[in-house]
Design a protein around this motif. Structure first.
Motif, PDB file in Angstrom:
ATOM      1  N   SER A  79      17.156  68.722  12.045  1.00  0.00           N
ATOM      2  CA  SER A  79      17.009  67.762  13.136  1.00  0.00           C
ATOM      3  C   SER A  79      17.554  68.383  14.421  1.00  0.00           C
ATOM      4  O   SER A  79      18.656  68.935  14.432  1.00  0.00           O
ATOM      5  CB  SER A  79      17.742  66.459  12.826  1.00  0.00           C
ATOM      6  N   PHE A  80      16.776  68.290  15.483  1.00  0.00           N
ATOM      7  CA  PHE A  80      17.155  68.857  16.765  1.00  0.00           C
ATOM      8  C   PHE A  80      18.042  67.859  17.490  1.00  0.00           C
ATOM      9  O   PHE A  80      17.662  66.722  17.739  1.00  0.00           O
ATOM     10  CB  PHE A  80      15.900  69.156  17.595  1.00  0.00           C
ATOM     11  N   ARG A  81      19.258  68.264  17.836  1.00  0.00           N
ATOM     12  CA  ARG A  81      20.207  67.378  18.470  1.00  0.00           C
ATOM     13  C   ARG A  81      20.275  67.587  19.986  1.00  0.00           C
ATOM     14  O   ARG A  81      21.049  66.935  20.657  1.00  0.00           O
ATOM     15  CB  ARG A  81      21.588  67.583  17.873  1.00  0.00           C
ATOM     16  N   GLY A  82      19.508  68.500  20.509  1.00  0.00           N
ATOM     17  CA  GLY A  82      19.479  68.740  21.942  1.00  0.00           C
ATOM     18  C   GLY A  82      20.251  69.999  22.327  1.00  0.00           C
ATOM     19  O   GLY A  82      21.064  70.495  21.561  1.00  0.00           O
ATOM     20  N   HIS A  83      19.983  70.489  23.517  1.00  0.00           N
ATOM     21  CA  HIS A  83      20.671  71.665  24.020  1.00  0.00           C
ATOM     22  C   HIS A  83      22.025  71.269  24.582  1.00  0.00           C
ATOM     23  O   HIS A  83      22.220  70.150  25.049  1.00  0.00           O
ATOM     24  CB  HIS A  83      19.832  72.338  25.118  1.00  0.00           C
ATOM     25  N   SER A  84      22.947  72.224  24.535  1.00  0.00           N
ATOM     26  CA  SER A  84      24.257  71.957  25.130  1.00  0.00           C
ATOM     27  C   SER A  84      24.135  72.055  26.651  1.00  0.00           C
ATOM     28  O   SER A  84      23.235  72.704  27.191  1.00  0.00           O
ATOM     29  CB  SER A  84      25.280  72.952  24.633  1.00  0.00           C
ATOM     30  N   PHE A  85      25.007  71.403  27.362  1.00  0.00           N
ATOM     31  CA  PHE A  85      24.965  71.444  28.816  1.00  0.00           C
ATOM     32  C   PHE A  85      26.314  71.886  29.341  1.00  0.00           C
ATOM     33  O   PHE A  85      27.356  71.751  28.681  1.00  0.00           O
ATOM     34  CB  PHE A  85      24.576  70.066  29.400  1.00  0.00           C
TER      35      PHE A  85
END
Length: 88
Positions: A79-85
């Protein structure tokens, strides 16, 4: 690599036996399976199969566009949890 044409598609006989039993009983019961490498056959159309993704069972409703693909293609394991920022 794809499977040899001489060998034909791989499918689990136990899963096929369960589908045939449900067709005979004219039931639309949900089937659980761990066999992600099973090729979807035309006889599977209209059934919901719960495919294990390593953590839980994902419901997959089979339609005619899925024939020839494998069950694991429709039950994602990551599951893709998003890119870090970056914080400012």
């Amino acid at each position: 690599m794809s499977r040899s044409i001489k060998k034909g598609p791989f499918f689990n006989f136990k899963l096929l036996k369960k589908i045939n039993r449900l067709l005979f009983l004219k039931s639309k019961k949900v089937i659980k399976t761990w066999y992600r490498n099973t090729v979807i056959l035309p006889i599977f159309i209209g059934f919901t199969i719960l495919v294990h993704n390593g953590k839980k069972y994902i419901p997959v409703f089979i339609n005619k566009e899925m024939v020839g693909h494998k069950l694991g293609e429709f039950s994602f394991t990551r599951s893709f949890r998003g890119h870090s920022f970056k914080k400012k």
